[in-house]
Motif scaffolding. Structure first.
Motif, PDB file in Angstrom:
ATOM      1  N   VAL A  22       1.840  16.131 -24.241  1.00 15.44           N
ATOM      2  CA  VAL A  22       2.227  14.812 -24.752  1.00 15.44           C
ATOM      3  C   VAL A  22       3.733  14.571 -24.616  1.00 15.44           C
ATOM      4  CG1 VAL A  22       0.298  14.695 -26.364  1.00 15.44           C
ATOM      5  CG2 VAL A  22       2.471  15.686 -27.126  1.00 15.44           C
ATOM      6  N   ARG A  23       4.440  15.448 -23.933  1.00 16.05           N
ATOM      7  CA  ARG A  23       5.903  15.329 -23.825  1.00 16.05           C
ATOM      8  C   ARG A  23       6.327  15.030 -22.390  1.00 16.05           C
ATOM      9  NH1 ARG A  23       8.021  17.337 -28.657  1.00 16.05           N
ATOM     10  NH2 ARG A  23       6.489  18.539 -29.829  1.00 16.05           N
ATOM     11  N   VAL A  24       7.354  14.186 -22.284  1.00 18.48           N
ATOM     12  CA  VAL A  24       7.958  13.893 -20.985  1.00 18.48           C
ATOM     13  C   VAL A  24       9.472  14.022 -21.105  1.00 18.48           C
ATOM     14  CG1 VAL A  24       6.122  12.388 -20.141  1.00 18.48           C
ATOM     15  CG2 VAL A  24       7.985  11.406 -21.488  1.00 18.48           C
ATOM     16  N   ARG A  25      10.115  14.286 -19.976  1.00 15.90           N
ATOM     17  CA  ARG A  25      11.579  14.361 -19.920  1.00 15.90           C
ATOM     18  C   ARG A  25      12.111  13.373 -18.898  1.00 15.90           C
ATOM     19  NH1 ARG A  25      14.096  18.309 -22.613  1.00 15.90           N
ATOM     20  NH2 ARG A  25      12.845  20.039 -23.429  1.00 15.90           N
ATOM     21  N   ARG A  27      15.480  11.858 -16.437  1.00 23.28           N
ATOM     22  CA  ARG A  27      16.495  12.399 -15.534  1.00 23.28           C
ATOM     23  C   ARG A  27      17.779  12.770 -16.267  1.00 23.28           C
ATOM     24  NH1 ARG A  27      17.111   8.995 -10.228  1.00 23.28           N
ATOM     25  NH2 ARG A  27      17.999   7.439 -11.651  1.00 23.28           N
ATOM     26  N   ASP A  28      18.077  12.057 -17.357  1.00 24.25           N
ATOM     27  CA  ASP A  28      19.301  12.365 -18.100  1.00 24.25           C
ATOM     28  C   ASP A  28      19.065  13.352 -19.247  1.00 24.25           C
ATOM     29  OD1 ASP A  28      17.887  10.726 -19.788  1.00 24.25           O
ATOM     30  OD2 ASP A  28      19.438   9.172 -19.951  1.00 24.25           O
ATOM     31  N   GLY A  29      17.882  14.006 -19.258  1.00 26.07           N
ATOM     32  CA  GLY A  29      17.654  15.109 -20.183  1.00 26.07           C
ATOM     33  C   GLY A  29      17.025  14.763 -21.510  1.00 26.07           C
ATOM     34  N   ARG A  30      16.675  13.511 -21.739  1.00 26.47           N
ATOM     35  CA  ARG A  30      16.034  13.146 -23.003  1.00 26.47           C
ATOM     36  C   ARG A  30      14.550  13.523 -22.984  1.00 26.47           C
ATOM     37  NH1 ARG A  30      17.186   6.938 -23.599  1.00 26.47           N
ATOM     38  NH2 ARG A  30      17.210   7.073 -21.296  1.00 26.47           N
ATOM     39  N   GLU A  31      14.007  13.776 -24.179  1.00 30.14           N
ATOM     40  CA  GLU A  31      12.592  14.092 -24.311  1.00 30.14           C
ATOM     41  C   GLU A  31      11.911  13.029 -25.177  1.00 30.14           C
ATOM     42  OE1 GLU A  31      10.657  18.198 -25.078  1.00 30.14           O
ATOM     43  OE2 GLU A  31      10.560  17.163 -27.022  1.00 30.14           O
ATOM     44  N   PHE A  32      10.717  12.635 -24.780  1.00 26.56           N
ATOM     45  CA  PHE A  32       9.924  11.664 -25.535  1.00 26.56           C
ATOM     46  C   PHE A  32       8.533  12.215 -25.791  1.00 26.56           C
ATOM     47  CE2 PHE A  32      13.119   9.057 -23.512  1.00 26.56           C
ATOM     48  CZ  PHE A  32      13.376   8.037 -24.426  1.00 26.56           C
ATOM     49  N   LEU A  33       7.944  11.786 -26.908  1.00 21.28           N
ATOM     50  CA  LEU A  33       6.515  11.960 -27.121  1.00 21.28           C
ATOM     51  C   LEU A  33       5.825  10.750 -26.507  1.00 21.28           C
ATOM     52  CD1 LEU A  33       6.178  13.216 -30.815  1.00 21.28           C
ATOM     53  CD2 LEU A  33       5.845  14.543 -28.729  1.00 21.28           C
ATOM     54  N   ASP A  34       4.947  10.995 -25.570  1.00 24.75           N
ATOM     55  CA  ASP A  34       4.223   9.917 -24.903  1.00 24.75           C
ATOM     56  C   ASP A  34       3.013   9.549 -25.764  1.00 24.75           C
ATOM     57  OD1 ASP A  34       2.854   8.188 -23.305  1.00 24.75           O
ATOM     58  OD2 ASP A  34       2.659   9.531 -21.595  1.00 24.75           O
ATOM     59  N   CYS A  35       3.144   8.470 -26.516  1.00 29.41           N
ATOM     60  CA  CYS A  35       2.093   8.044 -27.447  1.00 29.41           C
ATOM     61  C   CYS A  35       1.074   7.114 -26.802  1.00 29.41           C
ATOM     62  CB  CYS A  35       2.713   7.350 -28.657  1.00 29.41           C
ATOM     63  SG  CYS A  35       3.889   8.364 -29.552  1.00 29.41           S
ATOM     64  N   ILE A  36       1.195   6.903 -25.492  1.00 32.68           N
ATOM     65  CA  ILE A  36       0.283   5.986 -24.807  1.00 32.68           C
ATOM     66  C   ILE A  36      -0.340   6.622 -23.557  1.00 32.68           C
ATOM     67  CG2 ILE A  36       1.129   3.764 -25.644  1.00 32.68           C
ATOM     68  CD1 ILE A  36       3.086   3.743 -23.279  1.00 32.68           C
ATOM     69  N   SER A  37      -0.174   7.922 -23.410  1.00 32.35           N
ATOM     70  CA  SER A  37      -0.843   8.656 -22.331  1.00 32.35           C
ATOM     71  C   SER A  37      -0.618   8.013 -20.974  1.00 32.35           C
ATOM     72  CB  SER A  37      -2.353   8.738 -22.599  1.00 32.35           C
ATOM     73  OG  SER A  37      -2.635   9.205 -23.880  1.00 32.35           O
ATOM     74  N   GLY A  38       0.631   7.812 -20.607  1.00 35.23           N
ATOM     75  CA  GLY A  38       0.927   7.144 -19.340  1.00 35.23           C
ATOM     76  C   GLY A  38       0.611   5.671 -19.455  1.00 35.23           C
ATOM     77  N   MET A 372      11.348   3.786 -29.622  1.00 39.88           N
ATOM     78  CA  MET A 372      11.940   4.420 -28.434  1.00 39.88           C
ATOM     79  C   MET A 372      13.204   5.184 -28.789  1.00 39.88           C
ATOM     80  SD  MET A 372      10.389   4.209 -25.481  1.00 39.88           S
ATOM     81  CE  MET A 372      11.672   4.298 -24.227  1.00 39.88           C
ATOM     82  N   ARG A 373      14.011   4.611 -29.681  1.00 36.11           N
ATOM     83  CA  ARG A 373      15.250   5.307 -30.089  1.00 36.11           C
ATOM     84  C   ARG A 373      14.938   6.597 -30.826  1.00 36.11           C
ATOM     85  NH1 ARG A 373      16.867  -0.201 -30.665  1.00 36.11           N
ATOM     86  NH2 ARG A 373      16.239  -0.273 -32.860  1.00 36.11           N
ATOM     87  N   GLN A 374      13.742   6.677 -31.417  1.00 35.16           N
ATOM     88  CA  GLN A 374      13.325   7.910 -32.085  1.00 35.16           C
ATOM     89  C   GLN A 374      12.530   8.831 -31.152  1.00 35.16           C
ATOM     90  OE1 GLN A 374      14.231   8.921 -35.081  1.00 35.16           O
ATOM     91  NE2 GLN A 374      15.413   7.038 -35.428  1.00 35.16           N
ATOM     92  N   GLY A 375      12.458   8.470 -29.884  1.00 33.88           N
ATOM     93  CA  GLY A 375      11.783   9.335 -28.923  1.00 33.88           C
ATOM     94  C   GLY A 375      10.288   9.175 -28.865  1.00 33.88           C
ATOM     95  N   LEU A 376       9.773   7.978 -29.194  1.00 37.73           N
ATOM     96  CA  LEU A 376       8.340   7.710 -29.136  1.00 37.73           C
ATOM     97  C   LEU A 376       8.072   6.586 -28.139  1.00 37.73           C
ATOM     98  CD1 LEU A 376       7.307   7.724 -32.923  1.00 37.73           C
ATOM     99  CD2 LEU A 376       7.204   9.623 -31.293  1.00 37.73           C
ATOM    100  N   ALA A 407       6.581  11.628 -38.428  1.00 37.93           N
ATOM    101  CA  ALA A 407       7.940  11.695 -38.973  1.00 37.93           C
ATOM    102  C   ALA A 407       8.880  10.776 -38.191  1.00 37.93           C
ATOM    103  CB  ALA A 407       8.448  13.139 -38.925  1.00 37.93           C
ATOM    104  N   ARG A 408       8.770  10.800 -36.881  1.00 35.32           N
ATOM    105  CA  ARG A 408       9.613   9.917 -36.067  1.00 35.32           C
ATOM    106  C   ARG A 408       9.251   8.450 -36.291  1.00 35.32           C
ATOM    107  NH1 ARG A 408      10.534  12.534 -30.063  1.00 35.32           N
ATOM    108  NH2 ARG A 408      10.662  14.730 -30.645  1.00 35.32           N
ATOM    109  N   PHE A 409       7.983   8.170 -36.466  1.00 32.31           N
ATOM    110  CA  PHE A 409       7.537   6.798 -36.712  1.00 32.31           C
ATOM    111  C   PHE A 409       8.129   6.286 -38.018  1.00 32.31           C
ATOM    112  CE2 PHE A 409       4.298   4.037 -34.734  1.00 32.31           C
ATOM    113  CZ  PHE A 409       4.331   2.953 -35.598  1.00 32.31           C
TER     114      PHE A 409
END
Length: 417
Positions: A22-25, A27-38, A372-376, A407-409
């Protein structure tokens, strides 16, 4: 001077470079939880190792065949789908390249076999992006820029209990969303109706879950009038609801079912149509696409079906789905802009509302930006025009990851408030 990329369409400024689960990175090194499966199509998350291995093994043997020939993965997939589907769906059409073309093919089959014309769809339904499916879509904005769309589309009110078109209360409802379809047929159609095409849970249209009595009554309505009932299970299929198909969840077997998105588990494009035996007869020349029945995509789909069918997989989806839905609902008393939290399994939606409980699309976009700012990564219904935050993570999400998401939400809601 920086030269802009030569894309015809808007792309945004996030470039993804890798993903796992469920995680993606970026190009600038940030990590997100992908809550929409692509695009709701990475059912097993990013780069599921077993699916990737199956696809790579097939690439070493055979990538694609012409439509006059079969491949072993296509044969295996057809058998697997018939084994999983409701018992009445005994035939598989695998020449579609995606969900839009699968829906278009199902419509063609219904029209060809019945000899009838019109297609009944619902307000707020999203059925695809081809010229035909935007014509049948329940959103006028899809059709607005184009001078010609498919004729014979009959749009009727969707079965939304929280915002009922007919002003009914759930406890006293007599399902006018079914019975009054007769009025639309009598006064707004050609009188020649081939099929009803419906998402069992409205995906892009706001995650609307019809009441339990709706689908049994709709199937009865269709069968009394010789209308083919088609379930668009492109988003709901293969465990998204915690059952193999939404048809299982609602306990109603349609006459046809369309599948795509999660079918291949990890993003390979493929579409399928399942039909009853009585709907056989449309010649193959009337529906087939170059990428349909791709061997690599079919191998990925065979492995996906195997994984989703394992003991414990669907109970896990139900368990983490309940944990996520209840966690989101606990936020509502603290933030007045949160309305109804609804959904089944890991197909969830959170309404964003104004001071009087009215839909608040602009605020929904604001919440999406805060998330998005919280990585979701989330989406807003109706392609950003609606008021529901869509939350559909990969089915492999763990309880720990659900808690991290919640928690991020909560942080995003606090920041918006």
């Amino acid at each position: 001077m920086t030269v802009p990329p030569p894309f015809y369409y808007e792309t945004g400024d996030i470039v993804l470079t890798e993903g796992a689960g469920v995680r993606v990175r970026t190009r600038d090194g940030r990590e997100f939880l992908d809550c929409i499966s692509g695009t709701f199509n990475l059912l097993l998350g990013h780069n599921h190792p077993e699916v990737m291995a199956a696809a790579k093994a097939q690439m070493d043997r055979l990538v694609h065949t012409g439509s006059s020939y079969l491949s072993e993965p296509v044969e295996q997939l057809a058998q697997a789908l018939v084994g999983l589907a409701p018992a009445n769906l005994s035939r598989v059409h695998l020449r579609s390249a995606g969900g839009s073309t699968a829906n278009e093919g199902a419509i063609r089959i219904a029209q060809h076999v019945t000899g009838k014309r019109d297609v009944i769809t619902m307000f707020r339904s999203h059925l695809g992006q081809t010229m035909a499916t935007i014509g049948y879509s329940g959103f006028a904005f899809h059709r607005a820029p184009f001078p010609y769309v498919m004729p014979g589309a009959l749009h009727v009110p969707e079965p939304s209990c929280s915002r009922c078109f007919y002003g009914q209360k759930a406890e006293h409802c007599e399902l006018p969303c079914v019975s009054r379809i007769d009025d639309f047929i009598r006064y707004a159609s050609s009188g020649s109706v081939a099929c009803v095409l419906i998402e069992p849970i409205f995906g892009v249209g706001g995650n609307i879950v019809p009441p339990p009595r709706y689908f049994p009554e709709l199937k009865r309505f269709c069968e009394e009038r010789g209308i083919v009932l088609i379930f668009d299970e492109i988003q709901t299929g293969f465990g998204r609801t915690g059952e193999m198909f939404a048809a299982n969840y609602f306990g109603v077997a349609p006459h046809m079912m369309t599948l795509s998105k999660g079918l291949t588990g990890s993003g390979f494009p493929l579409g399928a149509i399942l039909t009853e035996e009585r709907l056989m007869g449309m010649p193959r020349i009337h529906h087939g696409f170059t990428g349909g029945g791709n061997a690599v995509a079919s191998a990925a789909a065979v492995k996906t079906v195997e994984i989703v069918s394992r003991p414990g997989f669907l109970p896990h989806v139900r368990q983490v789905g309940t944990r996520l839905r209840e966690g989101l609902a606990r936020l509502a008393p603290h933030y007045p802009f949160i309305g109804e939290v609804r959904g089944v399994g890991l197909m969830l939606g959170l309404e964003v509302v104004g001071p009087r409980g009215e839909p608040a699309p602009a605020r929904a976009l604001g919440l999406q930006a805060s998330l998005m700012r919280q990585g979701l990564m989330t989406r807003v219904s109706e392609h950003g025009r609606g008021h529901v935050i869509e939350i559909r993570p990969a089915l492999v999400i763990t309880e720990k990851e659900v808690d991290e998401l919640l928690a991020r939400f909560g942080e995003a809601c606090h920041a918006l408030a």
